[in-house]
Enzyme design. Sequence first.
Site, PDB file in Angstrom:
ATOM      1  N   SER A 143      14.445 -13.290  51.864  1.00 55.96           N
ATOM      2  CA  SER A 143      14.343 -13.969  50.575  1.00 55.96           C
ATOM      3  C   SER A 143      15.133 -15.262  50.631  1.00 55.96           C
ATOM      4  CB  SER A 143      14.898 -13.097  49.445  1.00 55.96           C
ATOM      5  OG  SER A 143      14.913 -13.816  48.217  1.00 55.96           O
ATOM      6  N   TYR A 156      21.054  -7.564  45.493  1.00 59.52           N
ATOM      7  CA  TYR A 156      19.843  -8.095  46.128  1.00 59.52           C
ATOM      8  C   TYR A 156      20.191  -9.154  47.169  1.00 59.52           C
ATOM      9  CZ  TYR A 156      15.135 -10.079  46.516  1.00 59.52           C
ATOM     10  OH  TYR A 156      13.909 -10.515  46.991  1.00 59.52           O
TER      11      TYR A 156
END
Length: 251
Positions: A143, A156
Site C-alpha cells: 500500500s 494498517y
Amino acid sequence: MAEAAKKIALVTGAGTGVGRAASLALMKGGFTVVLVGRRKEMLEETAKLGEPGMSLPVAADMTDPASIAALFDTVKSTYGRLDVLFNNAGMGAPPVPFEDLTLQQWQSVVATNLTAPFLCTQHAFRIMKDQSPRGGRIINNGSISAHAPRPFSSPYTSTKHAITGLTKASNLDGRAYDIAVGQIDIGNAETPMTERMIGGVLQPDGRMMPEPRMDVKAVGDAVAYMASLPLDANVLFITVMATKMPFVGRG
C-alpha cells in the site's frame, strides 16, 4: 500470455475490489484462478463474471492457520501445482486516536495483513519448489500507506511496512527455487473500501477532503502483467494510483 494456458493462480480476497479485478484479469489472460475469501457467494459471483471454467471458488478464513493449510491442500490435490499467489486479502482498524486502539484491534489487523500472507507464502514455497517445472511467482498487496500514512492508521500502516519486508526477504529466499516475489502498492482504486473518499476523508492538516479514485481494472491489469512475466524477470515493486490523489507533494 499464451504460456498461461495451463497455469494456476490463487487470489485471496477474491470476492470484491482489487481481488476480484485481479482474478478477472488473470482469467482473461488464461490462468485458472482459485478464488479465495470468507463469503462463498461473493466468490461465486466473481467466477460468473470471469471466463467459464477458469476458476475454483474456495471459502477460507485467513485468520485461521488450519483453514489456510486446508486451502493449499485443496490446490495441490486439485491441480498438482501453483504458479501464482496473490496475497491480497487485508483489513484496517477503526480510525480512532492511536492511544485508543485496543490490543484486539491491533492483533486482528496483524493476523489478516501480515501473518496470513506469511503462512500463504510458506505453503506456496512448499508447492512451487517441488513442482515440475519448478518455481512460481508471489505478488503481495502492499500500500502507498506504507510510504505516506493516513491519520489514525497505525495497525494498517505498520503491517504494510512489514509486507515490504516480507516481499524482500521471501524474494531473496525464493531465488534458490526459481520463485519470484514482487509487490504492488495501490492508491485510491475504486473499491468498496474507498467509497468513503467520495464524501471526504480526513487529511493530515485536519480537513475533510474528497479524493480522486481510479478504475480498479487498472490494478487488476497490473497484477496480470506481473503474473505473465517469465520467471527470469520480476517486478519487485510497482505503484498504481489515482493520478490526482494527494500523495506526491506537500499538503
